[in-house]
Design an enzyme around this catalytic site. Structure first.
Site, PDB file in Angstrom:
ATOM      1  N   TYR A 155     -13.090  -6.446   5.697  1.00 31.33           N
ATOM      2  CA  TYR A 155     -14.112  -5.562   6.251  1.00 31.33           C
ATOM      3  C   TYR A 155     -15.320  -6.357   6.721  1.00 31.33           C
ATOM      4  O   TYR A 155     -15.763  -7.296   6.058  1.00 31.33           O
ATOM      5  CB  TYR A 155     -14.566  -4.548   5.200  1.00 31.33           C
ATOM      6  CG  TYR A 155     -13.505  -3.578   4.771  1.00 31.33           C
ATOM      7  CD1 TYR A 155     -13.233  -2.438   5.522  1.00 31.33           C
ATOM      8  CD2 TYR A 155     -12.757  -3.800   3.611  1.00 31.33           C
ATOM      9  CE1 TYR A 155     -12.256  -1.541   5.129  1.00 31.33           C
ATOM     10  CE2 TYR A 155     -11.776  -2.901   3.213  1.00 31.33           C
ATOM     11  CZ  TYR A 155     -11.536  -1.775   3.978  1.00 31.33           C
ATOM     12  OH  TYR A 155     -10.550  -0.894   3.587  1.00 31.33           O
ATOM     13  N   CYS A 175     -11.070   2.479  11.337  1.00 28.20           N
ATOM     14  CA  CYS A 175     -11.366   1.052  11.456  1.00 28.20           C
ATOM     15  C   CYS A 175     -10.833   0.531  12.794  1.00 28.20           C
ATOM     16  O   CYS A 175     -10.031   1.183  13.450  1.00 28.20           O
ATOM     17  CB  CYS A 175     -10.720   0.273  10.313  1.00 28.20           C
ATOM     18  SG  CYS A 175     -11.291   0.750   8.663  1.00 28.20           S
ATOM     19  N   ASP A 230     -22.364   0.476  15.622  1.00 30.05           N
ATOM     20  CA  ASP A 230     -22.344   1.568  16.595  1.00 30.05           C
ATOM     21  C   ASP A 230     -22.650   0.989  17.970  1.00 30.05           C
ATOM     22  O   ASP A 230     -23.464   0.053  18.085  1.00 30.05           O
ATOM     23  CB  ASP A 230     -23.406   2.634  16.286  1.00 30.05           C
ATOM     24  CG  ASP A 230     -23.034   3.536  15.135  1.00 30.05           C
ATOM     25  OD1 ASP A 230     -21.829   3.711  14.870  1.00 30.05           O
ATOM     26  OD2 ASP A 230     -23.963   4.071  14.481  1.00 30.05           O
ATOM     27  N   HIS A 244      -1.830  -3.764   8.064  1.00 29.36           N
ATOM     28  CA  HIS A 244      -2.098  -2.903   9.212  1.00 29.36           C
ATOM     29  C   HIS A 244      -3.135  -3.531  10.139  1.00 29.36           C
ATOM     30  O   HIS A 244      -3.103  -3.319  11.351  1.00 29.36           O
ATOM     31  CB  HIS A 244      -2.585  -1.529   8.740  1.00 29.36           C
ATOM     32  CG  HIS A 244      -1.507  -0.687   8.131  1.00 29.36           C
ATOM     33  ND1 HIS A 244      -1.474  -0.359   6.794  1.00 29.36           N
ATOM     34  CD2 HIS A 244      -0.414  -0.114   8.689  1.00 29.36           C
ATOM     35  CE1 HIS A 244      -0.420   0.387   6.549  1.00 29.36           C
ATOM     36  NE2 HIS A 244       0.240   0.562   7.675  1.00 29.36           N
ATOM     37  N   HIS A 277     -21.136   3.317  12.304  1.00 31.60           N
ATOM     38  CA  HIS A 277     -20.095   4.224  11.818  1.00 31.60           C
ATOM     39  C   HIS A 277     -18.674   3.769  12.149  1.00 31.60           C
ATOM     40  O   HIS A 277     -17.715   4.435  11.765  1.00 31.60           O
ATOM     41  CB  HIS A 277     -20.331   5.629  12.389  1.00 31.60           C
ATOM     42  CG  HIS A 277     -21.629   6.238  11.947  1.00 31.60           C
ATOM     43  ND1 HIS A 277     -22.814   5.966  12.595  1.00 31.60           N
ATOM     44  CD2 HIS A 277     -21.930   7.062  10.921  1.00 31.60           C
ATOM     45  CE1 HIS A 277     -23.798   6.623  11.991  1.00 31.60           C
ATOM     46  NE2 HIS A 277     -23.289   7.294  10.982  1.00 31.60           N
ATOM     47  N   ASP A 295      -0.249   4.177   8.724  1.00 37.53           N
ATOM     48  CA  ASP A 295      -1.472   4.256   9.527  1.00 37.53           C
ATOM     49  C   ASP A 295      -1.162   4.747  10.930  1.00 37.53           C
ATOM     50  O   ASP A 295      -0.132   4.370  11.514  1.00 37.53           O
ATOM     51  CB  ASP A 295      -2.122   2.876   9.650  1.00 37.53           C
ATOM     52  CG  ASP A 295      -2.966   2.510   8.447  1.00 37.53           C
ATOM     53  OD1 ASP A 295      -2.698   3.045   7.348  1.00 37.53           O
ATOM     54  OD2 ASP A 295      -3.884   1.683   8.597  1.00 37.53           O
ATOM     55  N   GLU A 315       0.828  -1.211   0.000  1.00 36.93           N
ATOM     56  CA  GLU A 315       0.000   0.000   0.000  1.00 36.93           C
ATOM     57  C   GLU A 315       0.860   1.259   0.000  1.00 36.93           C
ATOM     58  O   GLU A 315       0.431   2.305  -0.471  1.00 36.93           O
ATOM     59  CB  GLU A 315      -0.916   0.014   1.223  1.00 36.93           C
ATOM     60  CG  GLU A 315      -2.030  -1.000   1.199  1.00 36.93           C
ATOM     61  CD  GLU A 315      -2.911  -0.916   2.431  1.00 36.93           C
ATOM     62  OE1 GLU A 315      -4.068  -1.318   2.331  1.00 36.93           O
ATOM     63  OE2 GLU A 315      -2.441  -0.457   3.481  1.00 36.93           O
ATOM     64  N   GLU A 345      -5.518   5.583   7.830  1.00 35.33           N
ATOM     65  CA  GLU A 345      -4.424   6.045   6.999  1.00 35.33           C
ATOM     66  C   GLU A 345      -4.163   7.537   7.183  1.00 35.33           C
ATOM     67  O   GLU A 345      -5.086   8.351   7.160  1.00 35.33           O
ATOM     68  CB  GLU A 345      -4.723   5.781   5.520  1.00 35.33           C
ATOM     69  CG  GLU A 345      -5.069   4.345   5.191  1.00 35.33           C
ATOM     70  CD  GLU A 345      -6.551   4.038   5.335  1.00 35.33           C
ATOM     71  OE1 GLU A 345      -7.289   4.869   5.923  1.00 35.33           O
ATOM     72  OE2 GLU A 345      -6.977   2.972   4.867  1.00 35.33           O
TER      73      GLU A 345
END
Length: 236
Positions: free
Chosen positions: A113, A85, A118, A171, A154, A60, A56, A192
């Site tokens: 992912y 994240c 929340d 990461h 979120h 981070d 990448e 990031e």
């Protein structure tokens, strides 16, 4: 408290601009020692963690979820892409009933992912720094249960692979490994770094080093973390 910018030495003799640029250009790049980085992380500080320039090529900000206060979350949002994240082990995500976001992961580096969440107690819309910090602390807490979270939300949990950075040099795995190596709940908050420019460009290696120096943050690489694990199999 969030990091504070490091001020230059008061009595330092200023260099001429041309000489200063020359010195900066020729200064050898270096990461910080892994030992001091782990000590800082265990004390609740941010780290800048750089992955390979062949991967990448991004740095981070990573902090333990258990140490992520509202102020630290707000500071993190300000200096990153804002897509915060939190890396968690697979068994913890299973226990919290947080499944993968899609059945067929086509993301370039297979970042895992999951469904967003929340924390439902004492929060509002979920997007504020206060709400997001409450969510990550709840995700880091071993006493939280599936019913403590609403879906979608979120905060973006990421599923770390078993074996950590020795299995995948990402990461996500770095966030969990850093927590485990410092005796903290395995929940690493990450995002990031971006440059403070008109286009919000991604911060690369030298950008990240300058940022870390400005804020007094330790900077390491994923490879350094993997080497530490290879040479310290007992985690000490």
């Amino acid at each position: 408290m969030a990091p504070t910018a490091v001020s230059p030495t008061v009595n330092a003799i200023p260099l001429p601009a041309t000489l200063k640029k020359s010195v900066q250009a020729n200064a050898a790049f270096a990461f910080d020692p892994i030992e001091s980085a782990l000590e800082a992380f265990g004390a609740g500080e941010f780290l800048v963690v750089m992955d390979s320039e062949d991967r990448e090529n991004e740095g981070d900000l990573i902090i333990a979820g258990s140490h992520c206060t509202t102020e630290k979350m707000a500071w993190m949002i300000k200096h990153t892409s804002g897509y915060i994240c939190i890396a968690l082990p697979g068994d913890r995500l299973d226990a919290l009933d947080i499944p993968m976001m899609v059945p067929d992961n086509q993301e370039r580096h297979r970042t895992a992912y999951t469904v967003t969440v929340d924390y439902k107690h004492g929060t509002a819309t979920g997007i504020s720094a206060a709400d997001r910090s409450a969510t990550v602390r709840a995700l880091a807490s071993p006493t939280s249960t599936p019913s403590d979270f609403t879906r979608p939300g979120h905060m973006v949990p990421l599923r770390a692979r078993n074996g950590g950075v020795l299995t995948r040099m990402g990461h996500t795995e770095s966030g969990v490994d850093l927590c485990l190596l410092t005796g903290l709940p395995p929940a690493g908050v990450l995002c990031e770094l971006v440059n403070d420019d008109a286009k919000g460009t991604m911060a690369r290696r030298d950008d990240c080093r300058a940022f870390a120096d400005r804020w007094g943050i330790k900077m390491i690489s994923v490879e350094m973390l993997a080497e530490w694990r290879r040479t310290h199999p007992d985690g000490q």
